[in-house]
Design a protein around this motif. Sequence first.
Motif, PDB file in Angstrom:
ATOM      1  N   MET A  14       0.832  -1.209   0.000  1.00 47.19           N
ATOM      2  CA  MET A  14       0.000   0.000   0.000  1.00 47.19           C
ATOM      3  C   MET A  14       0.863   1.253   0.000  1.00 47.19           C
ATOM      4  O   MET A  14       0.591   2.206  -0.735  1.00 47.19           O
ATOM      5  N   VAL A  15       1.905   1.259   0.813  1.00 41.36           N
ATOM      6  CA  VAL A  15       2.799   2.423   0.862  1.00 41.36           C
ATOM      7  C   VAL A  15       3.451   2.644  -0.497  1.00 41.36           C
ATOM      8  O   VAL A  15       3.476   3.767  -1.029  1.00 41.36           O
ATOM      9  N   ARG A  16       3.996   1.571  -1.100  1.00 41.30           N
ATOM     10  CA  ARG A  16       4.694   1.708  -2.388  1.00 41.30           C
ATOM     11  C   ARG A  16       3.778   2.225  -3.485  1.00 41.30           C
ATOM     12  O   ARG A  16       4.184   3.021  -4.330  1.00 41.30           O
ATOM     13  N   GLN A  17       2.543   1.774  -3.492  1.00 41.18           N
ATOM     14  CA  GLN A  17       1.645   2.125  -4.590  1.00 41.18           C
ATOM     15  C   GLN A  17       0.980   3.493  -4.409  1.00 41.18           C
ATOM     16  O   GLN A  17       0.580   4.112  -5.395  1.00 41.18           O
ATOM     17  N   LEU A  18       0.878   3.977  -3.174  1.00 43.94           N
ATOM     18  CA  LEU A  18       0.146   5.227  -2.945  1.00 43.94           C
ATOM     19  C   LEU A  18       1.019   6.440  -2.668  1.00 43.94           C
ATOM     20  O   LEU A  18       0.608   7.571  -2.949  1.00 43.94           O
ATOM     21  N   ALA A  19       2.202   6.254  -2.118  1.00 40.92           N
ATOM     22  CA  ALA A  19       3.020   7.401  -1.694  1.00 40.92           C
ATOM     23  C   ALA A  19       3.247   8.367  -2.851  1.00 40.92           C
ATOM     24  O   ALA A  19       3.703   7.984  -3.924  1.00 40.92           O
ATOM     25  N   GLY A  20       2.894   9.623  -2.641  1.00 37.57           N
ATOM     26  CA  GLY A  20       3.127  10.660  -3.627  1.00 37.57           C
ATOM     27  C   GLY A  20       2.169  10.682  -4.803  1.00 37.57           C
ATOM     28  O   GLY A  20       2.358  11.463  -5.733  1.00 37.57           O
ATOM     29  N   THR A  21       1.128   9.860  -4.782  1.00 41.21           N
ATOM     30  CA  THR A  21       0.215   9.774  -5.929  1.00 41.21           C
ATOM     31  C   THR A  21      -0.951  10.748  -5.802  1.00 41.21           C
ATOM     32  O   THR A  21      -1.231  11.292  -4.737  1.00 41.21           O
ATOM     33  N   ARG A  22      -1.653  10.915  -6.914  1.00 43.72           N
ATOM     34  CA  ARG A  22      -2.832  11.780  -6.927  1.00 43.72           C
ATOM     35  C   ARG A  22      -3.916  11.241  -5.999  1.00 43.72           C
ATOM     36  O   ARG A  22      -4.591  12.011  -5.309  1.00 43.72           O
ATOM     37  N   THR A  23      -4.086   9.918  -5.973  1.00 46.35           N
ATOM     38  CA  THR A  23      -5.091   9.338  -5.082  1.00 46.35           C
ATOM     39  C   THR A  23      -4.817   9.709  -3.634  1.00 46.35           C
ATOM     40  O   THR A  23      -5.705  10.156  -2.906  1.00 46.35           O
ATOM     41  N   TRP A  24      -3.574   9.511  -3.189  1.00 46.35           N
ATOM     42  CA  TRP A  24      -3.242   9.796  -1.790  1.00 46.35           C
ATOM     43  C   TRP A  24      -3.304  11.289  -1.504  1.00 46.35           C
ATOM     44  O   TRP A  24      -3.821  11.703  -0.454  1.00 46.35           O
ATOM     45  N   GLN A  25      -2.814  12.106  -2.414  1.00 47.36           N
ATOM     46  CA  GLN A  25      -2.828  13.548  -2.184  1.00 47.36           C
ATOM     47  C   GLN A  25      -4.246  14.076  -2.081  1.00 47.36           C
ATOM     48  O   GLN A  25      -4.551  14.903  -1.216  1.00 47.36           O
ATOM     49  N   ARG A  26      -5.123  13.596  -2.947  1.00 48.07           N
ATOM     50  CA  ARG A  26      -6.504  14.078  -2.894  1.00 48.07           C
ATOM     51  C   ARG A  26      -7.207  13.586  -1.642  1.00 48.07           C
ATOM     52  O   ARG A  26      -8.013  14.317  -1.048  1.00 48.07           O
ATOM     53  N   LEU A  27      -6.918  12.351  -1.223  1.00 49.05           N
ATOM     54  CA  LEU A  27      -7.488  11.852   0.027  1.00 49.05           C
ATOM     55  C   LEU A  27      -7.055  12.737   1.195  1.00 49.05           C
ATOM     56  O   LEU A  27      -7.875  13.101   2.056  1.00 49.05           O
ATOM     57  N   LEU A  28      -5.778  13.101   1.239  1.00 45.30           N
ATOM     58  CA  LEU A  28      -5.285  13.971   2.306  1.00 45.30           C
ATOM     59  C   LEU A  28      -5.987  15.320   2.287  1.00 45.30           C
ATOM     60  O   LEU A  28      -6.395  15.842   3.348  1.00 45.30           O
ATOM     61  N   GLU A  29      -6.123  15.907   1.117  1.00 46.87           N
ATOM     62  CA  GLU A  29      -6.759  17.220   1.004  1.00 46.87           C
ATOM     63  C   GLU A  29      -8.210  17.169   1.469  1.00 46.87           C
ATOM     64  O   GLU A  29      -8.673  18.063   2.194  1.00 46.87           O
ATOM     65  N   ARG A  30      -8.914  16.137   1.075  1.00 44.95           N
ATOM     66  CA  ARG A  30     -10.317  16.039   1.465  1.00 44.95           C
ATOM     67  C   ARG A  30     -10.459  15.714   2.943  1.00 44.95           C
ATOM     68  O   ARG A  30     -11.384  16.192   3.606  1.00 44.95           O
ATOM     69  N   TRP A  31      -9.566  14.887   3.490  1.00 39.65           N
ATOM     70  CA  TRP A  31      -9.594  14.599   4.930  1.00 39.65           C
ATOM     71  C   TRP A  31      -9.387  15.883   5.736  1.00 39.65           C
ATOM     72  O   TRP A  31     -10.066  16.120   6.743  1.00 39.65           O
ATOM     73  N   GLN A  32      -8.463  16.723   5.308  1.00 44.49           N
ATOM     74  CA  GLN A  32      -8.212  17.971   6.013  1.00 44.49           C
ATOM     75  C   GLN A  32      -9.418  18.894   5.985  1.00 44.49           C
ATOM     76  O   GLN A  32      -9.533  19.796   6.819  1.00 44.49           O
ATOM     77  N   SER A  33     -10.336  18.639   5.055  1.00 42.53           N
ATOM     78  CA  SER A  33     -11.572  19.420   4.963  1.00 42.53           C
ATOM     79  C   SER A  33     -12.772  18.680   5.542  1.00 42.53           C
ATOM     80  O   SER A  33     -13.913  19.120   5.359  1.00 42.53           O
ATOM     81  N   GLY A  34     -12.536  17.540   6.192  1.00 39.87           N
ATOM     82  CA  GLY A  34     -13.622  16.858   6.892  1.00 39.87           C
ATOM     83  C   GLY A  34     -13.970  15.465   6.426  1.00 39.87           C
ATOM     84  O   GLY A  34     -14.826  14.810   7.043  1.00 39.87           O
ATOM     85  N   LEU A  35     -13.369  14.969   5.335  1.00 37.85           N
ATOM     86  CA  LEU A  35     -13.636  13.601   4.893  1.00 37.85           C
ATOM     87  C   LEU A  35     -13.348  12.613   6.012  1.00 37.85           C
ATOM     88  O   LEU A  35     -12.321  12.711   6.692  1.00 37.85           O
ATOM     89  N   ARG A  36     -14.231  11.645   6.201  1.00 41.36           N
ATOM     90  CA  ARG A  36     -14.036  10.629   7.242  1.00 41.36           C
ATOM     91  C   ARG A  36     -13.271   9.443   6.667  1.00 41.36           C
ATOM     92  O   ARG A  36     -13.482   9.059   5.522  1.00 41.36           O
ATOM     93  N   LEU A  37     -12.402   8.874   7.493  1.00 42.06           N
ATOM     94  CA  LEU A  37     -11.540   7.787   7.049  1.00 42.06           C
ATOM     95  C   LEU A  37     -11.653   6.609   8.004  1.00 42.06           C
ATOM     96  O   LEU A  37     -11.815   6.776   9.214  1.00 42.06           O
ATOM     97  N   ALA A  38     -11.532   5.407   7.447  1.00 37.26           N
ATOM     98  CA  ALA A  38     -11.474   4.183   8.252  1.00 37.26           C
ATOM     99  C   ALA A  38     -10.387   3.291   7.687  1.00 37.26           C
ATOM    100  O   ALA A  38     -10.366   3.020   6.478  1.00 37.26           O
ATOM    101  N   PHE A  39      -9.482   2.856   8.552  1.00 39.69           N
ATOM    102  CA  PHE A  39      -8.382   1.992   8.142  1.00 39.69           C
ATOM    103  C   PHE A  39      -8.341   0.789   9.064  1.00 39.69           C
ATOM    104  O   PHE A  39      -8.319   0.935  10.297  1.00 39.69           O
ATOM    105  N   ALA A  40      -8.312  -0.396   8.481  1.00 41.18           N
ATOM    106  CA  ALA A  40      -8.254  -1.633   9.257  1.00 41.18           C
ATOM    107  C   ALA A  40      -7.008  -2.417   8.897  1.00 41.18           C
ATOM    108  O   ALA A  40      -6.527  -2.356   7.761  1.00 41.18           O
ATOM    109  N   SER A  41      -6.473  -3.132   9.874  1.00 42.81           N
ATOM    110  CA  SER A  41      -5.423  -4.117   9.640  1.00 42.81           C
ATOM    111  C   SER A  41      -4.250  -3.528   8.859  1.00 42.81           C
ATOM    112  O   SER A  41      -3.601  -2.588   9.311  1.00 42.81           O
ATOM    113  N   ALA A  42      -3.962  -4.046   7.656  1.00 43.98           N
ATOM    114  CA  ALA A  42      -2.799  -3.602   6.872  1.00 43.98           C
ATOM    115  C   ALA A  42      -2.832  -2.111   6.599  1.00 43.98           C
ATOM    116  O   ALA A  42      -1.804  -1.428   6.655  1.00 43.98           O
ATOM    117  N   ALA A  43      -4.014  -1.580   6.283  1.00 46.02           N
ATOM    118  CA  ALA A  43      -4.106  -0.154   5.958  1.00 46.02           C
ATOM    119  C   ALA A  43      -3.794   0.710   7.170  1.00 46.02           C
ATOM    120  O   ALA A  43      -3.204   1.788   7.037  1.00 46.02           O
TER     121      ALA A  43
END
Length: 274
Positions: A111-140
Motif C-alpha cells: 500500500m505504501v509503495r503504490q500510494l506514496a506521492g500519488t494523486r489518489t493519496w494527495q486528494r485523500l489527504l486534502e479532502r480529509w483535512q476538509s472533513g472527509l471521514r476515514l477508516a483503516f483496518a489491519s494492513a491499511a
Amino acid sequence: MTSAPGPIALIGSGETARAGRQAFTALLESLPRPVRIAILETPAGFQPNAALVARKIGTFLREHLPEFQPDVRFVPARRRGTVFDPDEPLVVEPVEWADCVFAGPGSPTYMVRQLAGTRTWQRLLERWQSGLRLAFASAAAIAVSRFALPVYELYKVGADLHWVDGLDLLGPLSFTLAIVPHWNNREGGQELDTSRCFMGQERFAQLVRLLPPETTILGIDEHTACLLDFAEGVARVLGAGTVTIAKQEQSYSFRHGAQFPLALLRSIATTDGL
C-alpha cells in the motif's frame, strides 16, 4: 476559522464483524443519508481477487448498516503503471465523491509503495483535512503510520528486523506513530506467540528499540477500534478488546467505552511496561 480534519477509525481487525459495525456507526452517525462510502482497493491490489475483497466489504456495509443507506463505490488504485494507476483521474474520482473512505486488509508495504506521492493519496489527504471521514483496518492502519511494520517480510519471509517509512497520515498534526493492529493476536496458540501483529512480544521488543525515541506505538487489539476525533481532541475505544499507547517503555491501556485525549498520543507519563 479552520475546520478540523475528519475523524478516523483505526480497526485492529474485524472490520466486517461487530467491531467494524460499531466503528462505522460511530464514524458515520452524523452524516446525511445516503452515506457515500468509497473503498480503496490498494492494500490487496497485488492479489488476483482484489476486486472481490473490496466488494465483500461493500456487501457488509450495505447489509449490516442499512440505517445509513450506504452508497458504495470502489477506488481501484491497485498498481502504478497499469490501468489501475493511482495517478489516473478516473481511479481517483470516487475519492472526490465520497463522504468516507475505507481501506483494509492486504499488505501494508505494498500500500505504501503504490500510494506514496500519488494523486489518489494527495486528494485523500486534502479532502480529509476538509472533513472527509476515514477508516483503516489491519494492513491499511499500519500503512498510514509514520513507521510501518513490514509484517509479511518479517513473519513470512524472514527478513532482518526493520521498519519502513509509512504514509504518515498524522505527521502534519505532530504525531509520530507506529500503528500496530492485531495487538493481542493468538493464532499461534501455545506454541508460537503471534501477539503484536504476529511478531510476538520478544521480537517486538527488539523492533521497538529500532524506533526513534519520540515514536508512540498505538496498539489495537483484534475486534477493537480506536476512533480519533480531531474536532473534540479525544479518542474513543470501541469493540471487544483494548487499545494500548506505548512510548519509551511506558504505556496506557484503554478498554471499550474509554475515552482519552489525543494529546496522549504525543507524550506518555506513566511507568507501566509494554
